[in-house]
Structures are given as structure tokens and as C-alpha cells.
Design a protein around this motif. Structure first.
Motif, PDB file in Angstrom:
ATOM      1  N   THR A   1       0.811  -1.227   0.000  1.00 47.26           N
ATOM      2  CA  THR A   1       0.000   0.000   0.000  1.00 47.26           C
ATOM      3  C   THR A   1       0.839   1.268   0.000  1.00 47.26           C
ATOM      4  OG1 THR A   1      -0.145   0.014   2.426  1.00 47.26           O
ATOM      5  CG2 THR A   1      -1.862  -1.183   1.216  1.00 47.26           C
ATOM      6  N   VAL A   2       2.164   1.153   0.112  1.00 46.32           N
ATOM      7  CA  VAL A   2       3.034   2.332   0.084  1.00 46.32           C
ATOM      8  C   VAL A   2       4.148   2.108  -0.926  1.00 46.32           C
ATOM      9  CG1 VAL A   2       2.575   2.991   2.473  1.00 46.32           C
ATOM     10  CG2 VAL A   2       4.473   1.461   1.982  1.00 46.32           C
ATOM     11  N   PRO A   3       4.521   3.137  -1.693  1.00 48.46           N
ATOM     12  CA  PRO A   3       5.664   3.010  -2.589  1.00 48.46           C
ATOM     13  C   PRO A   3       6.956   2.907  -1.768  1.00 48.46           C
ATOM     14  CG  PRO A   3       4.255   4.869  -3.208  1.00 48.46           C
ATOM     15  CD  PRO A   3       3.838   4.439  -1.835  1.00 48.46           C
TER      16      PRO A   3
ATOM     17  N   ARG B   1       6.348  -3.004  -6.252  1.00 44.01           N
ATOM     18  CA  ARG B   1       5.613  -2.694  -7.483  1.00 44.01           C
ATOM     19  C   ARG B   1       5.087  -1.268  -7.478  1.00 44.01           C
ATOM     20  NH1 ARG B   1       0.813  -6.615  -9.167  1.00 44.01           N
ATOM     21  NH2 ARG B   1      -0.140  -5.684  -7.298  1.00 44.01           N
ATOM     22  N   LEU B   2       4.575  -0.799  -6.329  1.00 44.22           N
ATOM     23  CA  LEU B   2       4.036   0.555  -6.271  1.00 44.22           C
ATOM     24  C   LEU B   2       5.152   1.594  -6.371  1.00 44.22           C
ATOM     25  CD1 LEU B   2       1.471   2.154  -6.111  1.00 44.22           C
ATOM     26  CD2 LEU B   2       1.529   1.977  -3.613  1.00 44.22           C
ATOM     27  N   GLY B   3       6.318   1.270  -5.855  1.00 41.58           N
ATOM     28  CA  GLY B   3       7.462   2.169  -5.993  1.00 41.58           C
ATOM     29  C   GLY B   3       7.895   2.311  -7.437  1.00 41.58           C
ATOM     30  N   ARG B   4       7.902   1.196  -8.177  1.00 37.05           N
ATOM     31  CA  ARG B   4       8.254   1.274  -9.605  1.00 37.05           C
ATOM     32  C   ARG B   4       7.200   2.053 -10.385  1.00 37.05           C
ATOM     33  NH1 ARG B   4       9.377  -4.061  -8.531  1.00 37.05           N
ATOM     34  NH2 ARG B   4       7.582  -4.859  -9.706  1.00 37.05           N
ATOM     35  N   ALA B   5       5.929   1.894  -9.964  1.00 36.31           N
ATOM     36  CA  ALA B   5       4.866   2.629 -10.640  1.00 36.31           C
ATOM     37  C   ALA B   5       4.975   4.125 -10.361  1.00 36.31           C
ATOM     38  CB  ALA B   5       3.508   2.106 -10.187  1.00 36.31           C
ATOM     39  N   LEU B   6       5.300   4.494  -9.105  1.00 37.92           N
ATOM     40  CA  LEU B   6       5.431   5.905  -8.751  1.00 37.92           C
ATOM     41  C   LEU B   6       6.531   6.568  -9.570  1.00 37.92           C
ATOM     42  CD1 LEU B   6       4.648   8.301  -6.925  1.00 37.92           C
ATOM     43  CD2 LEU B   6       6.332   7.463  -5.257  1.00 37.92           C
TER      44      LEU B   6
ATOM     45  N   GLN C   1      -4.047   5.128  -4.481  1.00 41.38           N
ATOM     46  CA  GLN C   1      -4.893   3.960  -4.710  1.00 41.38           C
ATOM     47  C   GLN C   1      -5.126   3.740  -6.206  1.00 41.38           C
ATOM     48  OE1 GLN C   1      -8.242   5.060  -2.096  1.00 41.38           O
ATOM     49  NE2 GLN C   1      -7.631   3.386  -0.729  1.00 41.38           N
ATOM     50  N   LEU C   2      -5.337   4.851  -6.937  1.00 37.82           N
ATOM     51  CA  LEU C   2      -5.465   4.740  -8.387  1.00 37.82           C
ATOM     52  C   LEU C   2      -4.170   4.215  -9.009  1.00 37.82           C
ATOM     53  CD1 LEU C   2      -7.358   8.062  -9.261  1.00 37.82           C
ATOM     54  CD2 LEU C   2      -8.273   5.733  -9.386  1.00 37.82           C
ATOM     55  N   LEU C   3      -3.046   4.695  -8.509  1.00 27.87           N
ATOM     56  CA  LEU C   3      -1.750   4.255  -9.023  1.00 27.87           C
ATOM     57  C   LEU C   3      -1.540   2.768  -8.758  1.00 27.87           C
ATOM     58  CD1 LEU C   3       0.896   5.209 -10.375  1.00 27.87           C
ATOM     59  CD2 LEU C   3       1.793   5.631  -8.070  1.00 27.87           C
ATOM     60  N   SER C   4      -1.978   2.309  -7.580  1.00 23.46           N
ATOM     61  CA  SER C   4      -1.860   0.893  -7.245  1.00 23.46           C
ATOM     62  C   SER C   4      -2.687   0.043  -8.203  1.00 23.46           C
ATOM     63  CB  SER C   4      -2.307   0.661  -5.805  1.00 23.46           C
ATOM     64  OG  SER C   4      -2.206  -0.711  -5.461  1.00 23.46           O
ATOM     65  N   ASN C   5      -3.900   0.516  -8.516  1.00 22.62           N
ATOM     66  CA  ASN C   5      -4.744  -0.221  -9.465  1.00 22.62           C
ATOM     67  C   ASN C   5      -4.103  -0.256 -10.846  1.00 22.62           C
ATOM     68  OD1 ASN C   5      -6.649  -0.576  -7.439  1.00 22.62           O
ATOM     69  ND2 ASN C   5      -7.847   1.230  -8.044  1.00 22.62           N
ATOM     70  N   TRP C   6      -3.525   0.898 -11.260  1.00 17.55           N
ATOM     71  CA  TRP C   6      -2.860   0.959 -12.558  1.00 17.55           C
ATOM     72  C   TRP C   6      -1.675   0.008 -12.607  1.00 17.55           C
ATOM     73  CZ3 TRP C   6       2.155   2.973 -13.597  1.00 17.55           C
ATOM     74  CH2 TRP C   6       2.477   3.032 -14.966  1.00 17.55           C
TER      75      TRP C   6
ATOM     76  N   SER D   1       4.271  -3.594 -15.842  1.00 21.00           N
ATOM     77  CA  SER D   1       5.133  -2.929 -14.874  1.00 21.00           C
ATOM     78  C   SER D   1       6.436  -2.519 -15.520  1.00 21.00           C
ATOM     79  CB  SER D   1       5.424  -3.857 -13.688  1.00 21.00           C
ATOM     80  OG  SER D   1       4.237  -4.161 -12.997  1.00 21.00           O
ATOM     81  N   PRO D   2       6.955  -1.324 -15.144  1.00 18.59           N
ATOM     82  CA  PRO D   2       8.291  -0.937 -15.610  1.00 18.59           C
ATOM     83  C   PRO D   2       9.321  -1.927 -15.104  1.00 18.59           C
ATOM     84  CG  PRO D   2       7.145   0.894 -14.558  1.00 18.59           C
ATOM     85  CD  PRO D   2       6.368  -0.337 -14.259  1.00 18.59           C
TER      86      PRO D   2
END
Length: 303
Positions: free
Chosen positions: A124-126, A141-146, A274-279, A285-286
Motif C-alpha cells: 500500500t506504500v511506494p 511494485r508501487l514504488g516502480r509505478a510511482l 490507490q489509483l496508481l496501485s490499481n494501474w 510494470s516498468p
């Protein structure tokens, strides 16, 4: 890196920033030939002779005691990051050629599989793990998305400083790009004090200095800072503006830091995450930071 010259330039830059009024010295008027404090004034406030202080400002650090450095730190009103940097520079100057001769070969740092498992579980956190050169060592995964804009770079390892100064997209990605650029250089300058014989760091500084005028100017200022907590304001190409709080945690004596980003529940940024997590869960994934197979290189440090 030249530690003796760095001592000289750092001390000159610090006393140039401090006026006699800020230092509590009387102002007798008249024209001053130097910006900020004179060497004699620093020596007086630090409790030492002018000649001794001038010797140190020339980069001659042999036998300098902690009490002397403490006195100079108080006189120049150094903050904790600046004080630590001065100690690092003096230590490196004293080690000199012996340290250069004994320095180990540069090794790629990677986190232990068990730590990577923990990082991945923080869904839930980058999370972004970097070394002192600001190379990306690990993410979830969220960190790579951020930081998806950064991970589209072809150059490996992915490096935050190279992204900020050499990729035009960084000026849109960071809402206050100039402030972020100053922070990046101050972190690299502090790392140079800790690791003056890091060839990869020297190469990075050389690359950025030759290709970016602002980097050269900021590097010459000798500003340093610690990376502990703060606000990161970014414009993500998928979810828009995000105003994130970050906390930095030192992982090992080797200089790795784990940065964790969060937002206040119910805030627009929290909704954006939360939107970024869904994306991130649905998009391609990068690429992650390089992770060689376990045991692929006997010289790798698993941290």
C-alpha cells in the motif's frame, strides 16, 4: 575526489554564508574585503589561533582533534549534516593515499531475498531503496509505478541524479524541479565526503558536470544535507499531482536507504496512490532494478 581541496572549499563556502551579525560579532562599519566571516573571526570564535585555522582551511588536516572540529562547527553554525560532512572530509584527508591503495573493488549491492520479500509485501506504500550514489537498488511494485518515468531510462543502473539532470521529463515530473535538483546534489556531495574514492561516484559527478550547467553550479556550492524525512511533490503522468510524505530508513552500514512514501488518509494524494496501485496491478510494470540471480556473482553483497 580531492579531500584536502574539499576541506578548503567547504570551509570557505560556510564562512562566506555567515555574516558577523549572524555570528554575534560587533559591526564596526567599513568595507569588508570578503563575504561573510574572516578567517581570523572564525578562529577567534572557535578558540584557536588564526594560523592553526588557516592551516586547516588549506586542507592540512593531520592530527586535527574532535574538539577542534567541534569548535569550528559551532563557530560556523554548521547543522548536523554539515558537521558530519566536515568530519568525513577530515577523516578522508588523514587516510590519504593509504586509503586509496587499500580501497576495495566496487561491488554491486543488492538486498537479501528475505528483505525483498518484506519490501514487496508493503503493497500500500511506494518503497524505493537506493545507495549513496542514488542508484535504484530495489523497489516494490508501487514504488516502480510511482517512479515509472525514471524506470523507462535505458541506462542501468537507474539513477535519480541522472534522471533529474539529464532527462527533460524530470522537469515536469517534479513540481519543484529546482528544489529537487538542489537536494539531489547536496546528497551526492555528502556521499562524496563519506566515499571519496568511489570511482562510480566520481564518474557520475563527472558525467553530470560535463552535461549540465546547473549541476556544475550546485556542485560548486558545497551544500550538503541529510536524507531523513520530507515532502515530495510530483506530477505523475497517469494519476496527476501527488504530495507525498517520505521517511528514510538506513538499512546497513553500506549506505543503503529505504524511502517509504505515504499520504494522509482521505486526501487527494491518498486517493491518487490507490489509483496508481490499481494501474500498477493491471499495466505492464516498468522494469525493476537489476537483480542478478542469487549466487550469480560471488562478490555481490546481499544485504
Amino acid at each position: 575526489m580531492d579531500s584536502s581541496n574539499d576541506i578548503r572549499e567547504f570551509l570557505i563556502s560556510r564562512r562566506a554564508k555567515l555574516t558577523p551579525q549572524e555570528a554575534g560579532l560587533p559591526d564596526y562599519g567599513g568595507r569588508r574585503r570578503v563575504p561573510g566571516l574572516r578567517r581570523e573571526e572564525v578562529a577567534l570564535m572557535a578558540g584557536m589561533s588564526s594560523e592553526y585555522y588557516k592551516r586547516l582551511e588549506r586542507g592540512i588536516a593531520t592530527g586535527v582533534s574532535d574538539s577542534v572540529l567541534d569548535g569550528i562547527s559551532r563557530a560556523l553554525q554548521l547543522d548536523e549534516a554539515e558537521r558530519t560532512h566536515l568530519y568525513d572530509l577530515v577523516r578522508a584527508a588523514n587516510e590519504g593515499a593509504r586509503a586509496r591503495a587499500k580501497r576495495p573493488m566496487a561491488r554491486k549491492l543488492q538486498v537479501r531475498p528475505s528483505l525483498q520479500q518484506t519490501i514487496d509485501a508493503m503493497s500500500t506504500v511506494p518503497v524505493f531503496v537506493q545507495n549513496g550514489r542514488l542508484d535504484a537498488v530495489s523497489t516494490n511494485r508501487l514504488g516502480r509505478a510511482l517512479f515509472s518515468e525514471m524506470f523507462t531510462e535505458d541506462h542501468r543502473p537507474v539513477n535519480a541524479a541522472r534522471f533529474v539532470f539529464l532527462d527533460p521529463r524530470a522537469q515536469t515530473f517534479y513540481q519543484d524541479w529546482k528544489a529537487n535538483a538542489g537536494q539531489i546534489v547536496a546528497l551526492l556531495r555528502a556521499e562524496a565526503g563519506r566515499s571519496p574514492y568511489d570511482k562510480a561516484l566520481s564518474n557520475l559527478v563527472g558525467e553530470l558536470s560535463t552535461q549540465n550547467e546547473l549541476f556544475r553550479k550546485l556542485w560548486a556550492s558545497h551544500d550538503v544535507r541529510a536524507h531523513t524525512t520530507g515532502i515530495k511533490n510530483i506530477h505523475h503522468p497517469v494519476v496527476g499531482d501527488l504530495d507525498l510524505t517520505y521517511e528514510a530508513m538506513d538499512l546497513t552500514p553500506h549506505g543503503l536507504q529505504m524511502l517509504m512514501y505515504s499520504a494522509e488518509p482521505g486526501s487527494p494524494t491518498h486517493d491518487g496512490l490507490q489509483l496508481l496501485s490499481n494501474w500498477a496491478a493491471t499495466a505492464d510494470s516498468p522494469p525493476a532494478p537489476d537483480r542478478p540471480p542469487l549466487g550469480a556473482d560471488a562478490k555481490d553483497d546481499h544485504l
